[in-house]
Scaffold this active site. Structure first.
Site, PDB file in Angstrom:
ATOM      1  CG  LEU A 124      -1.884   1.145   1.409  1.00  7.78           C
ATOM      2  CD1 LEU A 124      -2.899   1.193   0.280  1.00  7.78           C
ATOM      3  CD2 LEU A 124      -2.630   1.035   2.758  1.00  7.78           C
ATOM      4  CB  ILE A 156       6.845  -3.966   0.650  1.00  9.20           C
ATOM      5  CG1 ILE A 156       6.224  -2.782  -0.117  1.00  9.20           C
ATOM      6  CG2 ILE A 156       5.960  -5.209   0.578  1.00  9.20           C
ATOM      7  CD1 ILE A 156       4.972  -2.164   0.515  1.00  9.20           C
ATOM      8  NE  ARG A 266      22.493  -5.170  40.070  1.00  5.15           N
ATOM      9  CZ  ARG A 266      23.788  -5.238  39.798  1.00  5.15           C
ATOM     10  NH1 ARG A 266      24.369  -6.419  39.612  1.00  5.15           N
ATOM     11  NH2 ARG A 266      24.514  -4.143  39.694  1.00  5.15           N
ATOM     12  N   GLY A 337      18.930  -1.527  34.674  1.00  3.75           N
ATOM     13  CA  GLY A 337      20.082  -0.629  34.812  1.00  3.75           C
ATOM     14  C   GLY A 337      21.034  -0.756  33.631  1.00  3.75           C
ATOM     15  CD  GLU A 361      -0.610  -4.050   9.793  1.00  2.00           C
ATOM     16  OE1 GLU A 361      -1.776  -4.163  10.170  1.00  2.00           O
ATOM     17  OE2 GLU A 361       0.089  -4.991   9.411  1.00  2.00           O
ATOM     18  CB  SER A 364       0.333   6.626  17.916  1.00  2.00           C
ATOM     19  OG  SER A 364       0.989   5.447  18.317  1.00  2.00           O
TER      20      SER A 364
HETATM   21  C1  FAD Z   1       9.305  -1.661   9.398  1.00  2.00           C
HETATM   22  C2  FAD Z   1       8.158  -1.187   8.572  1.00  2.00           C
HETATM   23  C3  FAD Z   1       7.401  -2.116   7.841  1.00  2.00           C
HETATM   24  C4  FAD Z   1       6.341  -1.664   7.036  1.00  2.00           C
HETATM   25  N1  FAD Z   1       5.638  -2.599   6.287  1.00  2.00           N
HETATM   26  C5  FAD Z   1       4.690  -2.156   5.410  1.00  2.00           C
HETATM   27  C6  FAD Z   1       4.019  -3.074   4.531  1.00  2.00           C
HETATM   28  O1  FAD Z   1       4.227  -4.302   4.583  1.00  2.00           O
HETATM   29  N2  FAD Z   1       3.152  -2.588   3.627  1.00  2.00           N
HETATM   30  C7  FAD Z   1       2.862  -1.252   3.521  1.00  2.00           C
HETATM   31  O2  FAD Z   1       2.060  -0.887   2.678  1.00  2.00           O
HETATM   32  N3  FAD Z   1       3.478  -0.356   4.346  1.00  2.00           N
HETATM   33  C8  FAD Z   1       4.383  -0.778   5.278  1.00  2.00           C
HETATM   34  N4  FAD Z   1       5.019   0.119   6.102  1.00  2.00           N
HETATM   35  C9  FAD Z   1       4.709   1.536   5.964  1.00  2.00           C
HETATM   36  C10 FAD Z   1       3.935   2.099   7.131  1.00  2.00           C
HETATM   37  O3  FAD Z   1       2.616   1.637   7.125  1.00  2.00           O
HETATM   38  C11 FAD Z   1       4.047   3.625   7.038  1.00  2.00           C
HETATM   39  O4  FAD Z   1       5.397   3.957   7.355  1.00  2.00           O
HETATM   40  C12 FAD Z   1       3.081   4.347   7.930  1.00  2.00           C
HETATM   41  O5  FAD Z   1       1.760   4.172   7.496  1.00  2.00           O
HETATM   42  C13 FAD Z   1       3.388   5.859   8.016  1.00  2.00           C
HETATM   43  O6  FAD Z   1       3.574   6.406   6.754  1.00  2.00           O
HETATM   44  P1  FAD Z   1       4.876   7.304   6.464  1.00  2.00           P
HETATM   45  O7  FAD Z   1       6.049   6.543   6.924  1.00  2.00           O
HETATM   46  O8  FAD Z   1       4.828   7.745   5.066  1.00  2.00           O
HETATM   47  O9  FAD Z   1       4.726   8.558   7.418  1.00  2.00           O
HETATM   48  P2  FAD Z   1       3.861   9.884   7.126  1.00  2.00           P
HETATM   49  O10 FAD Z   1       2.486   9.518   6.695  1.00  2.00           O
HETATM   50  O11 FAD Z   1       4.651  10.796   6.253  1.00  2.00           O
HETATM   51  O12 FAD Z   1       3.783  10.513   8.591  1.00  2.00           O
HETATM   52  C14 FAD Z   1       4.841  11.235   9.188  1.00  2.00           C
HETATM   53  C15 FAD Z   1       4.352  11.726  10.546  1.00  2.00           C
HETATM   54  O13 FAD Z   1       3.208  12.597  10.353  1.00  2.00           O
HETATM   55  C16 FAD Z   1       2.122  12.120  11.117  1.00  2.00           C
HETATM   56  N5  FAD Z   1       0.865  12.383  10.405  1.00  2.00           N
HETATM   57  C17 FAD Z   1       0.568  12.126   9.107  1.00  2.00           C
HETATM   58  N6  FAD Z   1      -0.680  12.495   8.830  1.00  2.00           N
HETATM   59  C18 FAD Z   1      -1.204  12.997   9.988  1.00  2.00           C
HETATM   60  C19 FAD Z   1      -2.462  13.566  10.365  1.00  2.00           C
HETATM   61  N7  FAD Z   1      -3.470  13.652   9.490  1.00  2.00           N
HETATM   62  N8  FAD Z   1      -2.624  13.986  11.641  1.00  2.00           N
HETATM   63  C20 FAD Z   1      -1.624  13.877  12.553  1.00  2.00           C
HETATM   64  N9  FAD Z   1      -0.410  13.346  12.254  1.00  2.00           N
HETATM   65  C21 FAD Z   1      -0.212  12.924  11.000  1.00  2.00           C
HETATM   66  C22 FAD Z   1       2.363  10.624  11.283  1.00  2.00           C
HETATM   67  O14 FAD Z   1       1.665  10.112  12.412  1.00  2.00           O
HETATM   68  C23 FAD Z   1       3.881  10.591  11.448  1.00  2.00           C
HETATM   69  O15 FAD Z   1       4.206  10.865  12.791  1.00  2.00           O
HETATM   70  C24 FAD Z   1       6.041  -0.293   6.961  1.00  2.00           C
HETATM   71  C25 FAD Z   1       6.787   0.612   7.714  1.00  2.00           C
HETATM   72  C26 FAD Z   1       7.812   0.187   8.521  1.00  2.00           C
HETATM   73  C27 FAD Z   1       8.588   1.196   9.333  1.00  2.00           C
END
Ligand code: FAD
Length: 376
Positions: A124, A156, A266, A337, A361, A364
């Site tokens: 995605l 991914i 400990r 520690g 996914e 927060s």
């Molecule tokens: C180890 C790992 C494995 C992953 N595996 C997959 C996978 O298998 N398939 C897949 O499709 N994706 C995968 N992802 C992607 C993951 O789902 C995204 O990284 C995630 O959804 C956040 O998108 P971004 O990194 O582009 O951050 P951004 O969307 O650019 O966000 C950056 C910051 O802005 C904040 N933010 C963005 N929009 C808002 C809003 N409207 N209000 C408040 N805050 C906001 C976010 O919370 C974040 O703190 C993976 C990521 C990681 C790190």
């Protein structure tokens, strides 16, 4: 709400714990250090009946529910949340195909994913579109009896180790209603592995960019109707959020157990550090956070199994469990520690892994958006 586990559920948890102790625990430190992905673990997990828990026995599954799935993931994640994540992600495409696929798609792909002979991935996220996934730019252009896919998918899980990709691509208008889902086999010409990421944690679980260059996908590999892809992905992610909550709770339990054992053993100032209120209160807070997280996760799983709305509860479970996991693992390092900071005691690994779960996914922040929307 009170939860008592039934015999099936206890048995699944025990089976998963035994599997993790035998197949993952002996290798996890070395695999994490080397970034080694144990591909054969999928087949072994399939043989043990751990992959198809929620799927129909018609396709090799166990006809059980989300509660059983959650308990399995917790046990795997206590030993390795990296493998827990990879195993749960392989089931995301499976759950989408099971829910929206044709009988032919189910027969072709589900048995292979359930047995672990094939690995799945969920595509995605893109370089420019993470939280705002509905704006994705990968295109699928219809040409008679097939589509041609072009675009890049980012971060991914399972990457090019996967055989079956569930790819969300744009077939129509701007926004989420123009998105369709496709089943794409990795071996298809034009599917290419891009950058393999070096990560803070979960190094046993590959995370890779995947490029699609004029990839020809037959019409029969489209999942459901054009324009339904984003909704299908969102529904899968609602379930996926319960899985991530379960993985977080598994890590939290491992960190808590390690911290309690250490605090009892400990000694400082002539007595076990557990006897200092400053330490025992920290442990009490950690245990309470974990209990609350598990109950929310069980509630979301219960609602899903009972076919009730569960989207908001899944987001609450994911938010609470992953935020608690970050706090519990950080506190575990503190209780141990200086030893807590060293690799040997594993709690530093748990802390690095917790961070990832607050992001994937839906971050927060995105979970809070889903919860707040549910208030209207
Ligand atoms: C180890 C790992 C494995 C992953 N595996 C997959 C996978 O298998 N398939 C897949 O499709 N994706 C995968 N992802 C992607 C993951 O789902 C995204 O990284 C995630 O959804 C956040 O998108 P971004 O990194 O582009 O951050 P951004 O969307 O650019 O966000 C950056 C910051 O802005 C904040 N933010 C963005 N929009 C808002 C809003 N409207 N209000 C408040 N805050 C906001 C976010 O919370 C974040 O703190 C993976 C990521 C990681 C790190």
């Amino acid at each position: 709400m009170h939860f008592t586990l039934n015999e099936n559920q206890v048995a699944i948890a025990e089976l998963a714990a035994k599997f993790a102790a035998k197949e993952i625990a002996p290798h996890v430190d070395a695999d994490e250090a080397n970034g080694f992905f144990r591909k054969d673990l999928f087949r072994k997990a399939g043989e043990a009946g751990l992959l198809g828990i929620q799927l129909s026995s018609e396709f090799g599954g166990s006809d059980l529910g989300t509660m059983e799935y959650v308990l399995m993931l917790e046990e795997i994640a206590k030993v390795s949340s990296g493998y827990g994540t990879s195993l749960s992600v392989t089931m995301l495409p499976a759950s989408m195909i099971a829910k929206a696929g044709t009988q032919a798609q189910k027969e072709k792909y589900l048995p292979a994913l359930v047995s672990g002979e094939k690995i799945g991935a969920f595509c995605l996220t893109e370089p420019q579109n993470g939280s705002d996934a509905g704006s994705l730019q990968t295109t699928a252009v219809r040409k008679g009896d097939h589509y041609v896919l072009n675009g890049v998918k980012q971060f991914i899980t399972n990457g090019m180790q996967a055989d079956i990709l569930l790819v969300m691509a744009r077939t129509g208008q701007a926004g989420s209603k123009g998105v369709s889902a496709f089943i794409v086999e990795t071996k298809t010409p034009g599917v290419k592995g891009g950058k393999l990421e070096k990560k803070m944690g979960m190094r046993v679980s590959p995370t890779q960019e995947i490029l699609f260059e004029n990839v020809v996908v037959p019409l029969e590999n489209r999942l459901s109707d054009e324009g339904t892809g984003f909704t299908a992905a969102k529904t899968a992610l609602d379930g996926g959020r319960i899985s991530i909550a379960a993985i977080a709770n598994g890590i939290s339990k491992a960190a808590l157990d390690r911290a309690i054992a250490y605090a009892k053993e400990r000694e400082q100032f002539g007595k076990p550090i557990m006897e200092f209120q400053g330490v025992s209160f920290t442990l009490a807070d950690m245990a309470t956070e974990l209990e609350a997280s598990r109950l929310l996760t069980f509630q979301a799983a219960y609602r899903k199994d009972e076919h009730m709305d569960f989207s908001v509860q899944a987001s609450m479970a994911k938010l609470k469990s992953t935020e608690s996991c970050m706090r519990i693992t950080t506190d575990a390092v503190q209780v141990l520690g200086g030893y807590g900071y060293m690799e040997e005691f594993q709690v530093e690994r748990y802390m690095r892994e917790a961070k990832m779960l607050q992001i994937v996914e839906g971050t927060s922040q995105i979970q809070r958006i889903v919860i707040a929307r549910g208030m209207k």
